[in-house]
Design an enzyme around this catalytic site. Sequence first.
Site, PDB file in Angstrom:
ATOM      1  N   ASP A  16      -3.417   6.796  11.664  1.00 45.76           N
ATOM      2  CA  ASP A  16      -2.625   6.052  10.681  1.00 45.76           C
ATOM      3  C   ASP A  16      -1.299   6.778  10.507  1.00 45.76           C
ATOM      4  OD1 ASP A  16      -1.435   4.886   8.506  1.00 45.76           O
ATOM      5  OD2 ASP A  16      -3.187   4.988   7.189  1.00 45.76           O
ATOM      6  N   HIS A  29       0.743   5.564   6.304  1.00 43.39           N
ATOM      7  CA  HIS A  29       0.532   6.154   4.988  1.00 43.39           C
ATOM      8  C   HIS A  29       0.684   7.678   5.051  1.00 43.39           C
ATOM      9  CE1 HIS A  29      -1.613   2.233   4.937  1.00 43.39           C
ATOM     10  NE2 HIS A  29      -1.006   2.152   3.760  1.00 43.39           N
ATOM     11  N   SER A  62       0.803  -1.217   0.000  1.00 41.08           N
ATOM     12  CA  SER A  62       0.000   0.000   0.000  1.00 41.08           C
ATOM     13  C   SER A  62       0.841   1.274   0.000  1.00 41.08           C
ATOM     14  CB  SER A  62      -0.949   0.007   1.211  1.00 41.08           C
ATOM     15  OG  SER A  62      -0.213  -0.149   2.413  1.00 41.08           O
TER      16      SER A  62
END
Length: 528
Positions: free
Chosen positions: A494, A497, A244
Amino acid sequence: MQQRRKSVFSSAPFAMKQAALGAGVAARRNGAPLSLAAVVFALFVFATFLYNEDIKSITDFQFAAVRAKAPDLHLLQEAQAAAHAAVDTLARRGEEVIVRVMDAAAANTTTTTANVVVDMGQEEKDRDVTMPTVSAGAGADEARRREDEEAAEKAAALRTVVRVPETCDLYSGGWVYDEVNAPVYKEAGCEFLTEQVTCMRNGRRDDSYQKWRWQPKDCDLPRFDARLLLERLRNKRLMFVGDSLNRNQWESMVCLVQSVIPKGEKTLTKFVNGGNSNVFYAHGYNATVEFYWAPFLVESNSDNPKVHSVPDRIIQWHSIAKHAKNWVDVDYLVFNTYIWWLNTLDMKVLKGSFDEGSTEYVEVDRPVAYKEVLKTWAKWVDRNIDPNRTTVFFMGMSPNHITPEAWGNQGGIKCAMETLPITNRSASLDVGTDWRLYAGAQEVLPTMRRVPVHFVDITALSELRKDAHTSVHTLRQGKLLTPEQQADPKTYADCIHWCLPGLPDTWNQFLYARIASSPWPAEAIKQQ
């Protein structure tokens, strides 16, 4: 035909002849003999007639010659005016116009529909004046030809080589706040961004994370030029392969290049090629920017791009063909694998095959398993990639920021509320990066014999960017965080990312610098 003018002497001889003849006839009718005076008079009239005929022919010849050299000014002006009127009319219609100006008197005027020729007489000494307009009938083809020529000239101008000194270490430097040159694009200006990375739209109030520019110590990082990169990608494929974080970088690259492509000439299709690929297509360049989901590069039980959050991650470390068949004939390959290795200290390695239904596995120390996977990948690249066609990159490790004590924020919660990069470090930084995996990559890549692989060393410079993560301004299991969830960063932040625009744009500038500084292939030079 225009009538020729009569001579100024043309009527007098005719009357005099008639008078002389009339006198003779009258005398004969009366039976009277011709007297000497009558004879003399008749001879005089006849001589006068002969003289006038000579004068008439001479004057007619002289005036005709004069007219051939110098036509009547009034008639010539009328003919020229008619010609230019025809030219103007056809030029407005987009036709090619040729005006023929004659040096003789105007005798005929001929007009054609496609090419107009104004013909003034049949004499020689003509000259052509061509108007630079598009001819009728072939006008569309001519316009397209000129557009193609202009496009080719522009493309040739873009076929340049960006200068990056070979002695310069692009990865050694610092972050500079720059409101003028950063970011390269706007969040609202990229329609292809997913909600996972649109931090401002998801409620983040400060945008300072977008305005930090990486500055190498001994040189400059070339500013990203989307048109130049797209010219490099013309009729080619650029593919990001990995997890990702590589998808994060792929979204960044799509936004970087799409800004110069008109609407209607770009499309993005997700979950193609069996579901593992997302493909951005630039129509005018016949170029693609693709992402292929393979979080471990080799086969694993996490290969489903939509359903991959499995508690026990298992890899088949010597099996890569199922994924790798999708990487053949790609012109630029960008690989990564890191974040999916961090769940456990040991990796589960399958004994047998997923296709055979095997479930038994052994646990192997993480760096050992990582290095073994990279050997499998390197062997496939060396055997199957044509280095004359394909350029291969391997991305360094993208760091997490979940331990605020590492940068001196005692009492902080992960990366939540961070608005500035880490600066003025007096001690080594330890944000939890597994440098053993970094070392494994550095050890395996130089062993590749046929295909050179460019290592993009983003790890240390990215460790400084605690401010650039999506934090609580993102998705969780496909849904935006609620206000209650955003208020609980310990659970929901998060710190893996990155927001876009943001740090991955810099990673792509490193790719751009390498691609744009490479010599153009010989066939591309011949096409210029």
